[in-house]
Design an enzyme around this catalytic site. Structure first.
Site, PDB file in Angstrom:
ATOM      1  CB  ALA A  56      35.298  40.788  40.148  1.00 20.23           C
TER       2      ALA A  56
ATOM      3  CG  HIS B 267      33.411  32.090  36.715  1.00 17.94           C
ATOM      4  ND1 HIS B 267      34.108  33.212  37.082  1.00 17.94           N
ATOM      5  CD2 HIS B 267      33.052  32.275  35.417  1.00 17.94           C
ATOM      6  CE1 HIS B 267      34.162  34.048  36.057  1.00 17.94           C
ATOM      7  NE2 HIS B 267      33.530  33.494  35.027  1.00 17.94           N
TER       8      HIS B 267
ATOM      9  NE  ARG C 148      36.974  36.409  47.268  1.00 17.71           N
ATOM     10  CZ  ARG C 148      36.736  36.333  45.970  1.00 17.71           C
ATOM     11  NH1 ARG C 148      37.426  35.498  45.206  1.00 17.71           N
ATOM     12  NH2 ARG C 148      35.808  37.077  45.424  1.00 17.71           N
TER      13      ARG C 148
ATOM     14  CG  ASN D  75      39.878  39.453  45.180  1.00 19.52           C
ATOM     15  OD1 ASN D  75      40.577  40.035  46.001  1.00 19.52           O
ATOM     16  ND2 ASN D  75      39.041  40.083  44.379  1.00 19.52           N
TER      17      ASN D  75
END
Ligand code: SME
Length: 286
Positions: free
Chosen positions: A77, A100, A18, A11
């Protein structure tokens, strides 16, 4: 630590589109460009890779294992459940940092668990793009520690080691504009060696200046804006920020590493961690 892999998981190709309120407005291409520019300034080579597929990420890590000296990975994830990705990082045995963009520990419960963390040197969360840059710097710092250990093994000469660490730090971090070591002599700090502009402060009474304060308090001090700290003793008018890390063992303080930068608020906990590790390697030689 010359060749680094920057690995982005599922992603992250949609960065900028997003949930921009969580992940920011910058695209993956822009993020990689910033990392490339930063790496170039640090004299590093990077290979950036993104995939939405677990196996493709693992293949990339395997394929690059002999080229790379370290890995910065945002597993997306997969962080929370991919034992296969975890095993691939452990298998290649390269120093790795988990990054992250968002603060995963402040979000949904399932994001608090990382199966990757334990095979990494460090997890950096919630700093956006800055997190990747800090990870790159931290890997460079680990390289400095390795070289320092190595040079100490071949020669345990204190004077040489103190010169070597100053040189290594100055060469490895372009943001460090003045790097020096002071040693405690009686109730003074005496400048042992440095790289940068000559400083008028070759002897500093313990308790004076940022240098004297760090030794008196036996702890590292970071000053984001030297001009707003009344304790600051100026070395150069260009200096904007400073970090001082004592070299100590138990209750005994031997000296300190002092670093200035022409950039404001440039030192962070990663610098402090690496420099404290350097200081504890040096402390063993006294
Ligand atoms: N700035 C230091 C003095 C040393 S010079 O920066 C090299 C201080 O305030 O203690």
């Amino acid at each position: 630590m010359k060749n680094l892999l920057i690995v982005h998981g599922p992603n992250l190709n949609l960065l900028g589109e997003r949930e921009p309120e969580v992940y920011g407005n910058e695209s993956l291409k822009e993020l990689n460009e910033s990392i490339d520019n930063f790496a170039e300034k640090m004299n590093l080579r990077v290979k950036c890779f993104q995939s939405n597929h677990e196996g493709a990420l693992i293949d990339f890590i395997h394929e690059q294992r002999n080229w790379a000296h370290g890995i910065v990975i945002n597993p997306g994830a997969l962080t929370h459940y991919s034992y296969a990705l975890r095993d691939s990082i452990a298998a290649v045995n390269l120093p790795s940092i988990e990054v992250h963009l968002s603060d995963v520990n402040q979000r949904e419960e399932f994001r608090k668990r990382s199966v990757i963390k334990d095979v990494c040197e460090k997890q950096i969360t919630g700093l956006g793009k800055e997190g990747y840059l800090r990870a790159v710097e931290y890997l460079v710092g680990l390289g400095v520690l390795d070289k320092l250990q190595e040079s100490n093994r071949s020669s345990a000469n204190l004077d040489e080691a103190l010169r070597a660490v100053v040189k290594l730090l100055e060469e490895s971090f372009p943001k460090y504009t003045w790097v020096g070591i002071y040693l405690v002599e009686g109730d003074e700090l005496v400048l042992h060696n440095y790289i940068g502009k000559p400083s008028p402060h070759t002897r500093i009474p313990i308790g004076q200046g940022i240098c004297g304060a760090a030794v008196q308090e036996k702890q590292s001090i970071i000053i984001d804006d030297v001009n707003s700290d009344p304790r600051y003793l100026a070395c150069s008018v260009e200096t904007r920020s400073e970090i001082v890390v004592p070299i100590l063992s138990g209750s005994k303080t031997f000296g300190e590493i002092d670093i200035d930068s022409d950039l404001e608020a440039i030192f962070h906990e990663g610098d402090q961690e690496i420099l404290e590790k350097c200081a504890s390697i040096l402390a063993k030689l006294f």
